[in-house]
Design a protein around this motif. Structure first.
Motif, short mmCIF file in Angstrom:
data_model
loop_
_atom_site.label_atom_id
_atom_site.label_comp_id
_atom_site.label_asym_id
_atom_site.label_seq_id
_atom_site.Cartn_x
_atom_site.Cartn_y
_atom_site.Cartn_z
N LYS A 1 0.83 -1.07 0.00
CA LYS A 1 -0.03 0.00 0.04
C LYS A 1 1.06 1.29 0.13
O LYS A 1 1.72 1.24 0.78
CB LYS A 1 -0.93 -0.17 1.10
N MET A 2 0.73 2.05 -0.81
CA MET A 2 1.39 3.31 -0.97
C MET A 2 0.45 4.57 -0.99
O MET A 2 -0.79 4.61 -1.76
CB MET A 2 2.05 3.38 -2.33
N GLU A 3 0.80 5.43 -0.05
CA GLU A 3 -0.26 6.73 0.14
C GLU A 3 -0.54 7.32 -1.16
O GLU A 3 0.46 7.72 -1.84
CB GLU A 3 0.56 7.38 1.15
N GLY A 4 -1.56 7.91 -1.61
CA GLY A 4 -2.04 8.54 -2.78
C GLY A 4 -1.98 7.65 -3.86
O GLY A 4 -2.01 8.23 -4.97
N LYS A 5 -1.52 6.60 -3.96
CA LYS A 5 -1.17 5.40 -5.14
C LYS A 5 -2.22 4.36 -5.07
O LYS A 5 -2.74 3.93 -4.11
CB LYS A 5 0.10 5.19 -5.21
N LYS A 6 -2.15 3.68 -6.11
CA LYS A 6 -2.80 2.30 -6.28
C LYS A 6 -2.30 1.26 -5.36
O LYS A 6 -0.76 1.24 -5.53
CB LYS A 6 -3.06 1.97 -7.84
N ASP A 7 -2.77 0.35 -4.92
CA ASP A 7 -1.88 -0.78 -4.24
C ASP A 7 -1.16 -1.52 -5.34
O ASP A 7 -1.64 -1.66 -6.52
CB ASP A 7 -3.29 -1.85 -3.56
N LEU A 8 -0.06 -2.11 -4.90
CA LEU A 8 0.70 -3.00 -5.60
C LEU A 8 0.88 -4.24 -5.36
O LEU A 8 1.10 -4.37 -4.22
CB LEU A 8 1.96 -2.19 -5.83
N ILE A 9 0.43 -5.38 -6.28
CA ILE A 9 0.54 -6.47 -5.87
C ILE A 9 1.61 -6.84 -6.47
O ILE A 9 1.90 -6.93 -7.74
CB ILE A 9 -0.54 -7.14 -6.18
N GLU A 10 2.75 -7.64 -5.60
CA GLU A 10 3.95 -8.32 -6.34
C GLU A 10 3.70 -9.78 -6.22
O GLU A 10 3.41 -10.31 -5.08
CB GLU A 10 5.09 -8.00 -5.58
N SER A 11 3.89 -10.65 -7.27
CA SER A 11 3.56 -11.93 -7.52
C SER A 11 4.81 -12.78 -8.22
O SER A 11 5.28 -12.32 -9.10
CB SER A 11 2.44 -12.20 -8.24
N THR B 1 -7.27 -9.46 -8.96
CA THR B 1 -7.48 -8.32 -9.99
C THR B 1 -9.29 -7.98 -9.88
O THR B 1 -9.56 -7.19 -10.66
CB THR B 1 -7.20 -8.67 -11.48
N LEU B 2 -9.99 -8.40 -8.94
CA LEU B 2 -11.39 -8.16 -8.61
C LEU B 2 -11.16 -6.58 -8.55
O LEU B 2 -12.20 -6.03 -8.82
CB LEU B 2 -11.85 -8.93 -7.64
N ASN B 3 -10.42 -6.15 -7.63
CA ASN B 3 -10.50 -4.73 -7.57
C ASN B 3 -9.59 -3.99 -8.31
O ASN B 3 -8.54 -4.26 -8.50
CB ASN B 3 -9.76 -4.52 -5.81
N HIS B 4 -10.31 -3.39 -9.15
CA HIS B 4 -9.43 -2.53 -10.14
C HIS B 4 -8.69 -1.33 -9.93
O HIS B 4 -8.00 -0.65 -10.69
CB HIS B 4 -10.48 -2.22 -11.21
N ASN B 5 -8.40 -1.13 -8.48
CA ASN B 5 -7.99 0.11 -7.93
C ASN B 5 -6.51 -0.60 -7.59
O ASN B 5 -6.00 -0.26 -6.56
CB ASN B 5 -8.30 0.75 -6.76
#
Length: 74
Positions: free
Chosen positions: A2-12, A35-39
């Motif tokens: 989670k990054m303030e003011g940015k979209k969440d980043l998922i690393e896989s 990817t269900l959450n488009h943000n």
């Protein structure tokens, strides 16, 4: 991540030492859930070890030397 003011980043990451279609199918389910959450943004990396997979269609290519993808490891 989670990054303030940015979209969440998922690393896989993904490692598949054997050709198992069931692993690919489970991976697809995981990515669909993520990817269900488009943000969100996503980075996927790894050693998929499947040179004969048509990734767009998630199928084994007709020209593959080993056309079977066993559902369990030997």
């Amino acid at each position: 991540m989670k990054m303030e003011g940015k979209k969440d980043l998922i690393e896989s990451s993904f490692y598949m030492p054997h050709r198992k279609m069931s692993d690919i199918q489970e991976r697809r389910k995981s990515l669909e859930l993520a990817t269900l959450n488009h943000n969100r943004q996503m980075v996927v990396a790894g050693d998929f070890n499947c040179p004969d997979i048509d990734w767009e269609n998630l199928a084994v290519r007709n020209s593959a030397q080993d056309k079977t993808c066993p559902t369990s490891s030997p």
